[in-house]
Design an enzyme around this catalytic site. Structure first.
Site, PDB file in Angstrom:
ATOM      1  N   LYS A 211       0.785  -1.190  -0.008  1.00 52.18           N
ATOM      2  CA  LYS A 211       0.027  -0.096  -0.027  1.00 52.18           C
ATOM      3  C   LYS A 211       0.850   1.334  -0.019  1.00 52.18           C
ATOM      4  CE  LYS A 211      -3.514   2.302   2.920  1.00 52.18           C
ATOM      5  NZ  LYS A 211      -4.463   2.149   4.103  1.00 52.18           N
ATOM      6  N   GLU A 217      10.340  -4.579   4.614  1.00 47.93           N
ATOM      7  CA  GLU A 217      10.625  -6.124   4.113  1.00 47.93           C
ATOM      8  C   GLU A 217      10.211  -6.180   2.595  1.00 47.93           C
ATOM      9  OE1 GLU A 217       8.995  -4.806   6.654  1.00 47.93           O
ATOM     10  OE2 GLU A 217       9.323  -5.951   8.549  1.00 47.93           O
ATOM     11  N   GLY A 273      -4.959  -1.958   4.923  1.00 50.35           N
ATOM     12  CA  GLY A 273      -3.911  -2.972   4.412  1.00 50.35           C
ATOM     13  C   GLY A 273      -4.640  -4.451   4.831  1.00 50.35           C
ATOM     14  N   ARG A 274      -5.193  -4.464   6.104  1.00 49.81           N
ATOM     15  CA  ARG A 274      -5.851  -5.804   6.379  1.00 49.81           C
ATOM     16  C   ARG A 274      -7.048  -5.931   5.877  1.00 49.81           C
ATOM     17  NH1 ARG A 274      -4.775  -2.429  10.477  1.00 49.81           N
ATOM     18  NH2 ARG A 274      -6.569  -1.791  11.710  1.00 49.81           N
ATOM     19  N   GLU A 359      -4.718  -6.669  14.590  1.00 48.78           N
ATOM     20  CA  GLU A 359      -4.346  -5.378  14.532  1.00 48.78           C
ATOM     21  C   GLU A 359      -5.526  -4.410  14.355  1.00 48.78           C
ATOM     22  OE1 GLU A 359      -2.541  -4.232  10.203  1.00 48.78           O
ATOM     23  OE2 GLU A 359      -0.507  -4.574  11.361  1.00 48.78           O
ATOM     24  N   HIS A 390      -5.624 -33.439  17.665  1.00 48.27           N
ATOM     25  CA  HIS A 390      -4.342 -34.195  18.103  1.00 48.27           C
ATOM     26  C   HIS A 390      -3.115 -33.267  18.612  1.00 48.27           C
ATOM     27  CE1 HIS A 390      -6.337 -37.871  16.703  1.00 48.27           C
ATOM     28  NE2 HIS A 390      -6.739 -37.201  16.001  1.00 48.27           N
ATOM     29  N   LYS A 514       9.490  -0.855  14.337  1.00 47.56           N
ATOM     30  CA  LYS A 514      10.043  -0.706  12.887  1.00 47.56           C
ATOM     31  C   LYS A 514      11.237   0.295  13.180  1.00 47.56           C
ATOM     32  CE  LYS A 514       5.766  -0.972  10.216  1.00 47.56           C
ATOM     33  NZ  LYS A 514       4.885  -0.089   9.442  1.00 47.56           N
TER      34      LYS A 514
HETATM   35  O1  LIG Z   1       1.170  -2.680   2.135  1.00 45.10           O
HETATM   36  P1  LIG Z   1       2.036  -2.178   3.172  1.00 45.10           P
HETATM   37  O2  LIG Z   1       2.196  -0.565   3.003  1.00 45.10           O
HETATM   38  O3  LIG Z   1       3.572  -2.613   2.443  1.00 45.10           O
HETATM   39  O4  LIG Z   1       2.101  -2.753   4.561  1.00 45.10           O
HETATM   40  C1  LIG Z   1       2.024  -4.043   4.796  1.00 45.10           C
HETATM   41  C2  LIG Z   1       1.621  -4.067   6.389  1.00 45.10           C
HETATM   42  O5  LIG Z   1       2.382  -3.249   7.148  1.00 45.10           O
HETATM   43  C3  LIG Z   1       1.386  -3.021   8.237  1.00 45.10           C
HETATM   44  O6  LIG Z   1       1.544  -1.402   8.097  1.00 45.10           O
HETATM   45  C4  LIG Z   1       1.562  -3.216   9.437  1.00 45.10           C
HETATM   46  O7  LIG Z   1       3.329  -2.780   9.653  1.00 45.10           O
HETATM   47  C5  LIG Z   1       0.023  -3.381   7.948  1.00 45.10           C
HETATM   48  O8  LIG Z   1      -1.180  -2.755   8.523  1.00 45.10           O
HETATM   49  C6  LIG Z   1       0.105  -3.749   6.532  1.00 45.10           C
HETATM   50  O9  LIG Z   1      -1.005  -4.513   6.185  1.00 45.10           O
END
Ligand SMILES: O=P(O)(O)OC[C@H]1O[C@](O)(CO)[C@@H](O)[C@@H]1O
Length: 550
Positions: A211, A217, A273-274, A359, A390, A514
């Site tokens: 987003k 990452e 995002g979620r 979240e 199990h 972060k």
């Molecule tokens: O889509 P982006 O901006 O890379 O964010 C990834 C995820 O990181 C978060 O901001 C959490 O760090 C989530 O809310 C989001 O889904």
């Protein structure tokens, strides 16, 4: 109702009434509640679209449900719901509308943000996604060397990974099996390594899903993927256009990365995002299942949106599920909520719900920033049910904790199951039904004795029962049913946030880690700045450096 004018939740008369009712209920047992009302098993059910929902095995009576609905009215859950659907900026800490419901609205709908109807833009992106998906699926979209794409690697994290990765698994039987799909999220290089090691770069398309397009990452993995591709193809930057597309709200950063913005699929800041896998973030899924199936899934979402928006409180499934969670958290001290699907295809479903729920509702201040003194979101956990049986079901059955659980199952196995395996479905579902029965009714000491169990083992073989569960049963796992299920949970989470008076749509709690990671990285690599760390972290970092031979 304005958040500031709101009476604190635990000072409302409705909350007090629920507390008193809880005392009266005491240790009432589900065995008794069922004995008192022979119609309970059929009466405490709801139907939403294709979902049959049984809530009879909950520790509630008609009075509990009435009191919970009164709490919902007092906290104006439906008022906030209407504000969300209208496009009001109910995510107050980020000053944003919350409009994932617009992502699945029909073409002719009108939903405005800042005076602009957002629905045409939603459908324009869906159409662009559909055209692109068709080109990839048909082999018309070729890579830099002219070979058709055979492998699709989605790189994203959190909401930009969990949704498509989960839905791809859920709908595997609807996917184009001639294509390979991989989902890379972890900044641990092993994730990308394992995803690409057996792929031919000439046949590989990377979908960079972010987003913000700033998530460390994702950008790190995307950069490594680009290096892998260009090295493998022995090509320069010009090869990127045929092998990288972006899903983002941030065109500037996408261009900076070197992706042609013509190959960017847009979404908007009013999509959390979620809550985003039914937006452009679902591109990998659309390529996998095809645009028509994707649209069926959106229709499933929309069906439940409409149910939540219009069904009266007594029949409103997300309202009911949300209120049940509030009930157990506040008055039974339940700390967690298990989601236990009886479908192999739902193996990533609970992991997806963890982000959606935790979240959203893992907050401890209300909308005005005041500390809450009531429980908010539960720890959500679980894996496919038969495996759990199990492993950890022992604790649910005989442990000391109250763990409300959702059981999700399907009447039919998936259509393309090998014929020899179809018969196993009844055994799977026998377990599904048996577990909620055992959890609800247990086994009394007398029942154990009647089996001739020696007295010293009776306590060990007794099942207290009275463990609350919801059963969600659908005919078949289809794209529409998946959409219905996800929307059901989205709105359940919404209801709980509304009652608890928290902002379910921000996520400030992810920021601190972060920032600290950014500061620690140079200490690991350069050895500088360690003196600013606390003594525990400094010692750990120093051991790490020693082990790395630095
Ligand atoms: O889509 P982006 O901006 O890379 O964010 C990834 C995820 O990181 C978060 O901001 C959490 O760090 C989530 O809310 C989001 O889904």
């Amino acid at each position: 109702m304005n958040a500031t004018s709101r009476t604190r939740l635990n000072q409302t008369p409705e909350w007090a009434a629920l507390g008193k009712h809880r005392e009266q209920l005491g240790s009432s047992h589900l065995r008794q509640l069922f004995a008192d009302d022979p119609e309970r098993g059929t009466g405490y059910t709801l139907r939403v679209g294709d979902l049959h929902l049984d809530y009879s095995k909950h520790l509630v009576t008609d009075e509990t449900l009435t009191l919970l609905r009164e709490l919902a009215a007092a906290t104006d859950v439906f008022g906030l719901r209407d504000a969300m659907f209208r496009g009001d900026k109910i995510n107050t800490t980020e000053d944003r509308a919350v409009l994932h419901t617009a992502l699945r609205a029909p073409r002719e709908a009108v939903i405005e943000v800042d005076g602009e109807n957002v629905v045409p833009a939603v459908h324009a992106v869906l159409d662009k996604m559909a055209a692109f998906s068709d080109r990839v699926r048909s082999g018309e979209w070729t890579g830099h060397t002219g070979k058709p794409i055979k492998n699709i690697v989605n790189i994203g994290i959190g909401g930009s990974d969990l949704g498509p990765a989960m839905a791809y698994e859920v709908l595997r039987s609807f996917t184009d099996r001639s294509l390979t799909f991989r989902f890379v999220s972890n900044v641990d290089g092993a994730d990308l390594h394992e995803a690409v090691r057996d792929l031919d770069p000439a046949e590989t398309l990377f979908i960079i899903a972010s987003k913000t397009f700033t998530t460390i990452e994702t950008i790190t993995n995307a950069t490594s993927a680009r290096d892998w591709l260009l090295t493998g193809l022995r090509a320069g930057q010009e090869a990127v256009a045929k092998h990288f597309v972006a899903l983002s709200t941030n065109a500037g950063k996408v261009a900076d990365f070197g992706i042609d913005t013509d190959n960017m699929f847009e979404f908007w800041d009013w999509v959390g995002g979620r809550y985003s896998y039914d937006s452009a973030i679902g591109l990998s899924l659309m390529i996998a299942i095809g645009p028509d199936r994707f649209r069926e899934m959106l229709d499933g979402f929309h069906l439940v949106d409409e149910h939540f928006r219009t069904a009266p409180a007594e029949e409103n499934a997300p309202l009911l599920l949300g209120l049940l969670g509030v009930w157990y958290g506040a008055f039974f001290d339940a700390q967690s909520h298990a989601v236990l699907p009886y479908s192999h295809y739902l193996s990533k479903f609970t992991a997806y719900l963890q982000q959606l729920d935790m979240e959203s509702n893992g907050k401890s201040v209300d909308r005005d920033g005041n500390p809450v003194d009531w429980q908010t979101g539960p720890v959500v956990w679980g894996t496919p049910g038969t495996n759990g049986q199990h492993a950890y079901y022992q604790l649910i059955h005989q442990g000391t904790k109250v763990i409300p659980a959702d059981f999700i199952g399907f009447a039919q196995p998936v259509e393309d199951l090998l014929p020899g395996l179809v018969a196993q479905h009844d055994l799977l579902m026998a377990n599904f039904f048996a577990q909620t029965q055992a959890l609800a009714f247990g086994k009394t000491p007398d029942e154990v004795r009647a089996e001739g169990v020696p007295e010293e083992l009776v306590a060990h073989k007794t099942f207290r029962g009275n463990h609350p569960t919801t059963t969600i049963l659908a005919d078949r796992l289809t794209p529409s049913v998946l959409g219905q299920l996800i929307a059901l949970y989205e709105h359940k989470v919404f209801v709980q946030g509304a009652v608890w008076n928290i902002d379910s749509f921000d996520q400030w709690g992810v920021e601190l880690g972060k920032v600290l990671a950014k500061k620690i990285e140079p200490v690991l690599t350069e050895g500088q700045g360690g003196e600013q760390l606390d003594s525990s972290t400094a010692a750990l970092v120093s051991t790490y450096r020693e082990l790395r031979g630095r």
